[in-house]
Design an enzyme around this catalytic site. Structure first.
Site, PDB file in Angstrom:
ATOM      1  N   SER A  10      22.254  -6.019  15.320  1.00  0.00           N
ATOM      2  CA  SER A  10      21.763  -5.436  14.072  1.00  0.00           C
ATOM      3  C   SER A  10      20.779  -4.301  14.325  1.00  0.00           C
ATOM      4  O   SER A  10      19.759  -4.185  13.667  1.00  0.00           O
ATOM      5  CB  SER A  10      21.146  -6.515  13.185  1.00  0.00           C
ATOM      6  OG  SER A  10      19.981  -7.031  13.794  1.00  0.00           O
ATOM      7  N   ALA A  44      12.472   3.031  17.957  1.00  0.00           N
ATOM      8  CA  ALA A  44      12.695   4.459  18.240  1.00  0.00           C
ATOM      9  C   ALA A  44      11.621   5.267  17.531  1.00  0.00           C
ATOM     10  O   ALA A  44      11.254   4.975  16.396  1.00  0.00           O
ATOM     11  CB  ALA A  44      14.080   4.870  17.779  1.00  0.00           C
ATOM     12  N   GLN A  45      11.140   6.275  18.227  1.00  0.00           N
ATOM     13  CA  GLN A  45       9.968   6.973  17.707  1.00  0.00           C
ATOM     14  C   GLN A  45      10.283   8.372  17.208  1.00  0.00           C
ATOM     15  O   GLN A  45      10.219   8.663  16.018  1.00  0.00           O
ATOM     16  CB  GLN A  45       8.912   7.050  18.815  1.00  0.00           C
ATOM     17  CG  GLN A  45       8.490   5.679  19.287  1.00  0.00           C
ATOM     18  CD  GLN A  45       7.410   5.745  20.351  1.00  0.00           C
ATOM     19  OE1 GLN A  45       7.072   6.803  20.851  1.00  0.00           O
ATOM     20  NE2 GLN A  45       6.870   4.588  20.703  1.00  0.00           N
ATOM     21  N   GLY A  46      10.669   9.238  18.133  1.00  0.00           N
ATOM     22  CA  GLY A  46      10.680  10.674  17.860  1.00  0.00           C
ATOM     23  C   GLY A  46      11.582  11.109  16.729  1.00  0.00           C
ATOM     24  O   GLY A  46      11.186  11.888  15.869  1.00  0.00           O
ATOM     25  N   GLU A 112      12.439  19.436  20.462  1.00  0.00           N
ATOM     26  CA  GLU A 112      12.251  18.705  21.711  1.00  0.00           C
ATOM     27  C   GLU A 112      12.885  19.512  22.828  1.00  0.00           C
ATOM     28  O   GLU A 112      13.823  20.285  22.591  1.00  0.00           O
ATOM     29  CB  GLU A 112      12.868  17.302  21.606  1.00  0.00           C
ATOM     30  CG  GLU A 112      12.052  16.416  20.664  1.00  0.00           C
ATOM     31  CD  GLU A 112      12.571  14.995  20.555  1.00  0.00           C
ATOM     32  OE1 GLU A 112      13.673  14.714  21.062  1.00  0.00           O
ATOM     33  OE2 GLU A 112      11.870  14.177  19.949  1.00  0.00           O
ATOM     34  N   ASP A 205      24.139  -8.073  26.793  1.00  0.00           N
ATOM     35  CA  ASP A 205      25.067  -9.212  26.616  1.00  0.00           C
ATOM     36  C   ASP A 205      26.464  -8.771  26.200  1.00  0.00           C
ATOM     37  O   ASP A 205      27.466  -9.241  26.743  1.00  0.00           O
ATOM     38  CB  ASP A 205      24.544 -10.177  25.542  1.00  0.00           C
ATOM     39  CG  ASP A 205      23.149 -10.691  25.829  1.00  0.00           C
ATOM     40  OD1 ASP A 205      22.793 -10.812  27.009  1.00  0.00           O
ATOM     41  OD2 ASP A 205      22.423 -10.961  24.854  1.00  0.00           O
ATOM     42  N   HIS A 226      11.955   6.963  31.595  1.00  0.00           N
ATOM     43  CA  HIS A 226      10.870   7.712  30.948  1.00  0.00           C
ATOM     44  C   HIS A 226       9.713   7.808  31.939  1.00  0.00           C
ATOM     45  O   HIS A 226       9.366   6.814  32.566  1.00  0.00           O
ATOM     46  CB  HIS A 226      10.424   6.979  29.674  1.00  0.00           C
ATOM     47  CG  HIS A 226       9.655   7.855  28.742  1.00  0.00           C
ATOM     48  ND1 HIS A 226       8.353   8.206  28.967  1.00  0.00           N
ATOM     49  CD2 HIS A 226      10.014   8.474  27.598  1.00  0.00           C
ATOM     50  CE1 HIS A 226       7.939   9.000  27.988  1.00  0.00           C
ATOM     51  NE2 HIS A 226       8.934   9.181  27.151  1.00  0.00           N
ATOM     52  N   ARG A 270      10.971  16.440  33.348  1.00  0.00           N
ATOM     53  CA  ARG A 270      10.641  15.000  33.270  1.00  0.00           C
ATOM     54  C   ARG A 270      11.236  14.175  34.392  1.00  0.00           C
ATOM     55  O   ARG A 270      10.583  13.259  34.902  1.00  0.00           O
ATOM     56  CB  ARG A 270      11.144  14.412  31.936  1.00  0.00           C
ATOM     57  CG  ARG A 270      10.277  14.694  30.787  1.00  0.00           C
ATOM     58  CD  ARG A 270      10.514  16.069  30.302  1.00  0.00           C
ATOM     59  NE  ARG A 270       9.807  16.335  29.060  1.00  0.00           N
ATOM     60  CZ  ARG A 270       9.828  17.498  28.445  1.00  0.00           C
ATOM     61  NH1 ARG A 270      10.474  18.503  28.991  1.00  0.00           N
ATOM     62  NH2 ARG A 270       9.195  17.665  27.323  1.00  0.00           N
ATOM     63  N   HIS A 331      14.789   3.503  30.291  1.00  0.00           N
ATOM     64  CA  HIS A 331      14.655   3.824  28.869  1.00  0.00           C
ATOM     65  C   HIS A 331      15.984   3.768  28.119  1.00  0.00           C
ATOM     66  O   HIS A 331      16.074   3.196  27.045  1.00  0.00           O
ATOM     67  CB  HIS A 331      14.045   5.219  28.770  1.00  0.00           C
ATOM     68  CG  HIS A 331      13.678   5.630  27.382  1.00  0.00           C
ATOM     69  ND1 HIS A 331      12.951   4.827  26.537  1.00  0.00           N
ATOM     70  CD2 HIS A 331      13.924   6.774  26.685  1.00  0.00           C
ATOM     71  CE1 HIS A 331      12.763   5.452  25.379  1.00  0.00           C
ATOM     72  NE2 HIS A 331      13.359   6.619  25.441  1.00  0.00           N
ATOM     73  N   ARG A 366      21.358  11.955  28.751  1.00  0.00           N
ATOM     74  CA  ARG A 366      21.377  12.034  27.286  1.00  0.00           C
ATOM     75  C   ARG A 366      20.381  13.069  26.796  1.00  0.00           C
ATOM     76  O   ARG A 366      19.232  13.106  27.235  1.00  0.00           O
ATOM     77  CB  ARG A 366      21.003  10.660  26.732  1.00  0.00           C
ATOM     78  CG  ARG A 366      20.728  10.640  25.255  1.00  0.00           C
ATOM     79  CD  ARG A 366      19.955   9.386  24.873  1.00  0.00           C
ATOM     80  NE  ARG A 366      18.607   9.412  25.383  1.00  0.00           N
ATOM     81  CZ  ARG A 366      17.509   9.156  24.658  1.00  0.00           C
ATOM     82  NH1 ARG A 366      17.619   8.848  23.380  1.00  0.00           N
ATOM     83  NH2 ARG A 366      16.308   9.181  25.191  1.00  0.00           N
ATOM     84  N   SER A 371      20.639   9.533  20.680  1.00  0.00           N
ATOM     85  CA  SER A 371      21.146   8.154  20.765  1.00  0.00           C
ATOM     86  C   SER A 371      21.124   7.431  19.426  1.00  0.00           C
ATOM     87  O   SER A 371      22.040   6.653  19.135  1.00  0.00           O
ATOM     88  CB  SER A 371      20.398   7.363  21.833  1.00  0.00           C
ATOM     89  OG  SER A 371      19.038   7.655  21.808  1.00  0.00           O
TER      90      SER A 371
END
Ligand SMILES: Cc1cc2nc3c(=O)[nH]c(=O)nc-3n(C[C@H](O)[C@H](O)[C@H](O)COP(=O)(O)OP(=O)(O)OC[C@H]3O[C@@H](n4cnc5c(N)ncnc54)[C@H](O)[C@@H]3O)c2cc1C
Length: 499
Positions: A10, A44-46, A112, A205, A226, A270, A331, A366, A371
């Site tokens: 979910s 998820a943040q950004g 970004e 899983d 990350h 990065r 990450h 990615r 994502s």
């Protein structure tokens, strides 16, 4: 029409798939390991990348996605992903997801690294996942979808070359559920590694149970790390913007080691920063390096990075007074269950979506904020494709020999992966990992103990990652072989792993 569709997971992908399938008239059961909505997506943040603005185009988004993928992305899959972006965002808005807006009411957007234009829409500042999941959960609760919370998908039932149902654990008991279609939306496997930004449930899983049903796992070697997470249990993200504003990285003696590593020091790409930190940690006895944000001063830190200040404070640290310990962390997993662009696997009736699946759109790395987009797009497409006859002509998996007899714990497994299959990989380390994992087994004392079953799934996937990383002898994208020759391929442009 499918009689019964079971969706496993979910997060953004599973909720979208369930809603789309239910709207199409299917009888849907949405099962999930924890409470509804608990997932990587929630954290998820950004934001989400989509070509929504006049100065942007789907073509430009595709070009950026392909550049990040370092030549290994499937251009058709990248097109499918980017083309569907705007429609999926509008659908979320219609469901009540409140994206941040400018004073004039237009959608706000962020830029970004590795995106050629600002195209990342966000919500609640850096709480994008929370806003999306809240809207999707509300819609699921208001629908006729049957929700099974705290339900663990254990194995698929397969007969006559197609899926016939699923075996699950619920309320401490095993249930067998017949289904004419199963959609795996169980996310990635960040818990393969000792340090990970992913929540504890990210144990791969669904990928493992698809593998056991004979479906292939592809691009398994590509794991994105990350560079800076707070070195505390759960390794929460620290935004790269903190370094952008002037914070520096120190070794155990308090010296700036990045000056030796790259002309741009802390602002190097990065992947370079993440690998340099990992190397430095190894050379100082596995002790985290330090992020020194004191040069920013208390006022700037509080105004620009309230989340970081609060996070540090929760662990008794004040970043305006002391450097804080940081480590890179696993990450995002580019690899996953091999699917076509409609989420179909080689097994009739079995689809996979979101981070659990691999369409090859991301290739070797990615692009930031692609994502969540992938979760929405693939969840939607796979549910719509349930109606269509299978077009998938994908090969089936070759079985791998079963494991050995030496008991391995989850933390031992995570350490093996971190040490030998992490940011730096070479022939000797991979061979050591392969030998160790081949001998390993997870003692399952109680057939109904979810934690043991998860660790067994992780072990199965760890073997796959090691095998894929061993086969790929070049460095490319997120896969770095310390023993590769200098002709190894890298993307033309820096790849953001900001979120
Ligand atoms: C801290 C963090 C920040 C991020 N920030 C961004 C960002 O800003 N932008 C972006 O694009 N991406 C971001 N990502 C990546 C992105 O969140 C994920 O790739 C994406 O949300 C995956 O969605 P999903 O639906 O495929 O899987 P998930 O959201 O992980 O959902 C998987 C679901 O499956 C369930 N599940 C797992 N196993 C079982 C089982 N055996 N039985 C039943 N249920 C099971 C889980 O409980 C969960 O509900 C971030 C990731 C993290 C960890």
């Amino acid at each position: 029409m499918a009689e019964r569709v079971v969706v496993v997971g979910s997060g953004a992908a599973g909720l979208t798939a369930a809603l789309t399938a239910s709207k199409a008239g299917h009888d849907v059961i949405l099962m999930t390991k924890g409470p509804l909505g608990e997932s990587n997506s929630l954290y998820a943040q950004g934001g989400i990348a989509a070509a929504l603005f006049d100065d942007d185009s789907v073509e430009a988004h595709i070009a950026d996605t392909l550049a990040a993928g370092a030549g290994l992305s499937d251009p058709v899959s990248a097109r499918v992903l980017c083309q569907a972006g705007p429609a999926r965002i509008h659908e979320l808005i219609a469901l009540g997801a409140e994206f941040d807006r400018c004073p004039d009411g237009r959608l706000a957007r962020g830029l970004e690294a590795a995106h050629s234009v600002p195209r990342v829409v966000h919500a609640g500042g850096d709480a994008t996942g929370r806003a999306i999941i809240a809207a999707l959960v509300r819609a699921v609760r208001a629908s006729r979808i049957a929700v099974w919370e705290h339900c663990f998908a254990r194995d698929l039932l397969v007969g006559d070359d197609s899926v016939t149902g699923i075996r699950v654990l619920r309320d401490g008991r095993e249930h067998t559920l017949a289904a004419s279609a199963v959609i795996i939306a169980s996310g990635g496997a960040g818990q393969l590694y000792r340090h990970s930004t992913n929540p504890l449930g990210a144990t791969g899983d669904g990928v493992a149970l698809a593998l056991r049903a004979g479906v292939r796992l592809i691009d398994a070697e590509f794991v994105q790390f990350h560079p800076t997470t707070l070195a505390v249990p759960g390794t929460p993200l620290i935004s790269e913007a903190v370094r952008g504003e002037g914070a520096v990285l120190l070794d155990a003696r308090g010296e700036r080691f990045m000056l030796r590593e790259h002309p741009d020091a802390e602002l190097a790409p990065r992947d370079v920063v993440a690998r340099a930190i990992a190397r430095q940690m190894q050379s100082q006895g596995d002790v985290p390096v330090l992020l020194d944000a004191r040069p920013l001063g208390d006022a700037v830190l509080r105004r620009r990075f309230p989340g970081f200040v609060a996070l540090a404070a929760a662990h008794g640290l004040n970043p305006s007074e002391v450097p804080v310990p940081v480590t890179p962390a696993a990450h995002y997993w580019m690899g996953g269950v091999e699917v076509d662009d409609d989420g179909r696997t080689a097994l009739r009736g079995l689809s996979a979506v979101g981070e659990a699946a691999c369409t090859r759109a991301h290739g070797a790395n990615r692009l930031a904020s692609n994502s969540l987009l992938e979760a929405l797009v693939t969840g939607h497409r796979a549910a719509l494709a349930l109606e269509q006859p299978s077009a998938a002509t994908l090969p089936r998996a070759e079985g791998r020999p079963a494991g050995g007899h030496r008991a391995i714990s989850r933390s031992e497994l995570q350490q093996v992966m971190w040490q030998w299959v992490g940011l730096h990989r070479d022939t000797a380390g991979l061979a050591s990992a392969q030998a160790l994992l081949a001998e390993a087994s997870v003692p399952v004392s109680d057939e109904h103990r979810v934690a043991d079953l998860e660790t067994a799934n992780l072990l199965q996937l760890a073997r796959e990652v090691v095998a894929a990383a061993s086969d790929r002898t070049e460095s490319i994208g997120a896969h770095h072989r310390s023993d590769a020759d200098l002709s190894s391929r890298q993307p033309e442009r820096e790849v953001s792993i900001a979120c």
